[in-house]
Design a protein around this motif. Structure first.
Motif, PDB file in Angstrom:
ATOM      1  N   ALA A  21      41.101  30.501  49.021  1.00 18.25           N
ATOM      2  CA  ALA A  21      41.413  30.658  47.593  1.00 18.25           C
ATOM      3  C   ALA A  21      41.610  32.146  47.318  1.00 18.25           C
ATOM      4  N   ILE A  22      42.800  32.498  46.848  1.00 22.73           N
ATOM      5  CA  ILE A  22      43.103  33.916  46.604  1.00 22.73           C
ATOM      6  C   ILE A  22      43.123  34.174  45.097  1.00 22.73           C
ATOM      7  N   VAL A  23      42.325  35.175  44.708  1.00 23.17           N
ATOM      8  CA  VAL A  23      42.286  35.572  43.293  1.00 23.17           C
ATOM      9  C   VAL A  23      43.096  36.856  43.148  1.00 23.17           C
ATOM     10  N   HIS A  24      44.154  36.793  42.331  1.00 22.99           N
ATOM     11  CA  HIS A  24      45.035  37.952  42.126  1.00 22.99           C
ATOM     12  C   HIS A  24      44.649  38.677  40.838  1.00 22.99           C
ATOM     13  N   PHE A  25      44.706  40.011  40.887  1.00 27.08           N
ATOM     14  CA  PHE A  25      44.414  40.821  39.703  1.00 27.08           C
ATOM     15  C   PHE A  25      45.686  41.516  39.226  1.00 27.08           C
ATOM     16  N   ARG A  26      45.607  41.980  37.972  1.00 21.93           N
ATOM     17  CA  ARG A  26      46.778  42.581  37.320  1.00 21.93           C
ATOM     18  C   ARG A  26      47.313  43.791  38.101  1.00 21.93           C
TER      19      ARG A  26
ATOM     20  N   LEU B 145      18.753  40.878  38.122  1.00 19.21           N
ATOM     21  CA  LEU B 145      18.468  39.727  38.984  1.00 19.21           C
ATOM     22  C   LEU B 145      19.586  39.532  40.015  1.00 19.21           C
ATOM     23  N   LEU B 146      20.811  39.632  39.543  1.00 16.93           N
ATOM     24  CA  LEU B 146      21.960  39.449  40.447  1.00 16.93           C
ATOM     25  C   LEU B 146      21.962  40.536  41.521  1.00 16.93           C
ATOM     26  N   GLU B 147      21.709  41.781  41.093  1.00 16.10           N
ATOM     27  CA  GLU B 147      21.686  42.896  42.058  1.00 16.10           C
ATOM     28  C   GLU B 147      20.622  42.662  43.112  1.00 16.10           C
ATOM     29  N   ARG B 148      19.441  42.194  42.660  1.00 19.46           N
ATOM     30  CA  ARG B 148      18.327  41.961  43.582  1.00 19.46           C
ATOM     31  C   ARG B 148      18.722  40.937  44.656  1.00 19.46           C
ATOM     32  N   HIS B 149      19.583  39.997  44.272  1.00 16.74           N
ATOM     33  CA  HIS B 149      19.972  38.945  45.211  1.00 16.74           C
ATOM     34  C   HIS B 149      21.333  39.193  45.861  1.00 16.74           C
ATOM     35  N   GLY B 150      21.856  40.390  45.649  1.00 18.23           N
ATOM     36  CA  GLY B 150      23.101  40.770  46.324  1.00 18.23           C
ATOM     37  C   GLY B 150      24.325  40.017  45.829  1.00 18.23           C
ATOM     38  N   ILE B 151      24.271  39.541  44.592  1.00 17.99           N
ATOM     39  CA  ILE B 151      25.431  38.823  44.025  1.00 17.99           C
ATOM     40  C   ILE B 151      26.303  39.825  43.272  1.00 17.99           C
ATOM     41  N   ARG B 152      27.573  39.899  43.681  1.00 16.26           N
ATOM     42  CA  ARG B 152      28.492  40.859  43.060  1.00 16.26           C
ATOM     43  C   ARG B 152      29.051  40.308  41.745  1.00 16.26           C
ATOM     44  N   VAL B 153      29.369  41.240  40.829  1.00 19.06           N
ATOM     45  CA  VAL B 153      30.060  40.847  39.596  1.00 19.06           C
ATOM     46  C   VAL B 153      31.390  41.600  39.548  1.00 19.06           C
ATOM     47  N   GLU B 154      32.480  40.856  39.551  1.00 22.28           N
ATOM     48  CA  GLU B 154      33.814  41.456  39.403  1.00 22.28           C
ATOM     49  C   GLU B 154      34.082  41.616  37.901  1.00 22.28           C
ATOM     50  N   GLU B 155      34.371  42.825  37.473  1.00 26.54           N
ATOM     51  CA  GLU B 155      34.534  43.063  36.034  1.00 26.54           C
ATOM     52  C   GLU B 155      35.953  42.745  35.555  1.00 26.54           C
ATOM     53  N   ARG B 156      36.911  42.764  36.479  1.00 27.58           N
ATOM     54  CA  ARG B 156      38.314  42.555  36.060  1.00 27.58           C
ATOM     55  C   ARG B 156      38.604  41.062  35.934  1.00 27.58           C
ATOM     56  N   PRO B 157      39.237  40.634  34.836  1.00 23.02           N
ATOM     57  CA  PRO B 157      39.602  39.212  34.752  1.00 23.02           C
ATOM     58  C   PRO B 157      40.729  38.890  35.722  1.00 23.02           C
ATOM     59  N   PRO B 158      40.600  37.783  36.466  1.00 21.65           N
ATOM     60  CA  PRO B 158      41.675  37.404  37.393  1.00 21.65           C
ATOM     61  C   PRO B 158      42.958  37.097  36.633  1.00 21.65           C
ATOM     62  N   LEU B 159      44.082  37.439  37.253  1.00 18.33           N
ATOM     63  CA  LEU B 159      45.384  37.138  36.658  1.00 18.33           C
ATOM     64  C   LEU B 159      45.770  35.706  37.001  1.00 18.33           C
ATOM     65  N   ARG B 160      45.492  35.336  38.283  1.00 21.32           N
ATOM     66  CA  ARG B 160      45.904  33.991  38.708  1.00 21.32           C
ATOM     67  C   ARG B 160      45.121  33.609  39.951  1.00 21.32           C
ATOM     68  N   LEU B 161      44.967  32.303  40.123  1.00 21.95           N
ATOM     69  CA  LEU B 161      44.273  31.762  41.291  1.00 21.95           C
ATOM     70  C   LEU B 161      45.307  31.027  42.128  1.00 21.95           C
ATOM     71  N   ASP B 162      45.328  31.333  43.431  1.00 18.60           N
ATOM     72  CA  ASP B 162      46.305  30.708  44.322  1.00 18.60           C
ATOM     73  C   ASP B 162      45.554  29.954  45.420  1.00 18.60           C
ATOM     74  N   CYS B 163      45.762  28.643  45.461  1.00 15.51           N
ATOM     75  CA  CYS B 163      45.064  27.828  46.461  1.00 15.51           C
ATOM     76  C   CYS B 163      46.055  27.153  47.415  1.00 15.51           C
ATOM     77  N   THR B 164      47.222  27.790  47.627  1.00 17.32           N
ATOM     78  CA  THR B 164      48.222  27.151  48.498  1.00 17.32           C
ATOM     79  C   THR B 164      47.856  27.281  49.979  1.00 17.32           C
ATOM     80  N   GLY B 165      47.167  28.346  50.340  1.00 20.67           N
ATOM     81  CA  GLY B 165      46.851  28.576  51.757  1.00 20.67           C
ATOM     82  C   GLY B 165      45.490  28.027  52.147  1.00 20.67           C
ATOM     83  N   SER B 166      44.929  28.584  53.221  1.00 21.27           N
ATOM     84  CA  SER B 166      43.651  28.069  53.720  1.00 21.27           C
ATOM     85  C   SER B 166      42.451  28.675  52.988  1.00 21.27           C
TER      86      SER B 166
END
Ligand SMILES: Cc1cc2nc3c(=O)[nH]c(=O)nc-3n(C[C@H](O)[C@H](O)[C@H](O)COP(=O)(O)OP(=O)(O)OC[C@H]3O[C@@H](n4cnc5c(N)ncnc54)[C@H](O)[C@@H]3O)c2cc1C
Length: 241
Positions: free
Chosen positions: A147-152, A124-145
């Protein structure tokens, strides 16, 4: 709203009610430096969204700047055509991503822990063009303009806005202690007049099993207040039998 309530004789106390006990047909509600006797109780204790790991100041600032959003029903329209990250690679995250797909074509699901998406959902997700990131994010940074998701591995993904789809915790300890019937495990079950399963106790808003919206909470409150008023009048013999 506080001034208006006080104008009409409502008292507003600051504090948390820890216990409610029923004694001789009335209730005693107690908390830190509060002891209130009442003939009826309206529970409107709400719920708390589970949050991603962000310090409280950054969380507040990210909310204010629309980098973090919790309610697609409320503000999905404002996220229209934006790059959206949905935290939660499970059935809840899939449902939220699909809801948001009406507003944006650019949606990525990010895992909060293990990825738990069925093969049907993946199709269903593929049909609607929704991506799935398999790697768990290390940290979320919202200091700038953005939202940056950092990985290991040092890589990162950047989003206009992030929707955590991590569910919520109901403030249900009073309801549980009063042994009220619950719906869906943690929300209070009520009848059409906002009466709970126990006499003289009513419930309204997010703590009730319904759509979590201000307009719904206010509608509940109007119905509950009117029912409570009529039930007390009935007890006092002020209604026609
Ligand atoms: C980020 C965000 C954005 C939202 N945006 C919108 C929007 O744009 N439009 C919309 O319609 N809805 C929006 N919502 C949903 C909306 O906020 C809720 O539906 C609404 O606030 C529910 O009202 P409530 O009174 O039931 O609960 P709440 O507003 O959660 O209030 C419950 C109160 O009870 C207090 N409480 C809990 N336990 C106790 C206790 N034991 N003793 C004393 N006090 C207690 C809590 O501290 C809290 O102050 C949003 C929600 C979030 C999180």
């Amino acid at each position: 709203m506080r001034a208006q309530a006080e104008l009409y004789g409502a008292g507003v106390l600051r504090g948390r009610i820890e216990t409610i006990e029923e004694r001789d047909g009335s209730f005693l509600a107690c908390g830190n430096n509060i002891a209130l006797e009442a003939r009826a109780i309206l529970l409107a204790t709400g719920t708390n969204n589970r949050r991603p790991d962000l310090d409280p100041a950054m969380h507040r600032s990210a909310l204010e700047r629309g980098l973090l959003r919790y309610c697609p029903v409320c503000d999905g329209f404002e996220a229209g055509d934006k790059a959206i990250g949905v935290i939660g690679a499970d059935a809840r995250g899939v449902a939220e991503a699909l809801f948001l797909r009406t507003y944006s074509e650019d949606i990525t699901i990010l895992p909060a822990g293990a990825v738990d998406i069925s093969s049907d959902d993946r199709t269903l997700l593929e049909r609607h063009g929704i991506r799935v990131e398999e790697r768990p994010p290390l940290r979320l940074d919202c200091t700038g303009s953005r939202a940056i998701v950092h990985f290991r591995d040092g890589s990162q993904l950047s989003f206009d806005t992030i929707y955590p789809a991590l569910g919520s915790e109901a403030n249900d300890h009073l309801a549980q202690a009063l042994c009220l019937d619950m719906a869906d495990g943690c929300c209070i079950a009520v009848d059409q007049k906002q009466r709970t399963s126990r006499g003289a106790i009513y419930a309204a808003g997010d703590i009730v099993f319904a759509l979590d919206q201000i307009s719904v909470a206010m509608g509940h409150a109007a119905i509950a207040a009117t029912t409570l008023h009529n039930d007390l009048r009935n007890l006092d013999g002020l209604t026609r039998q």
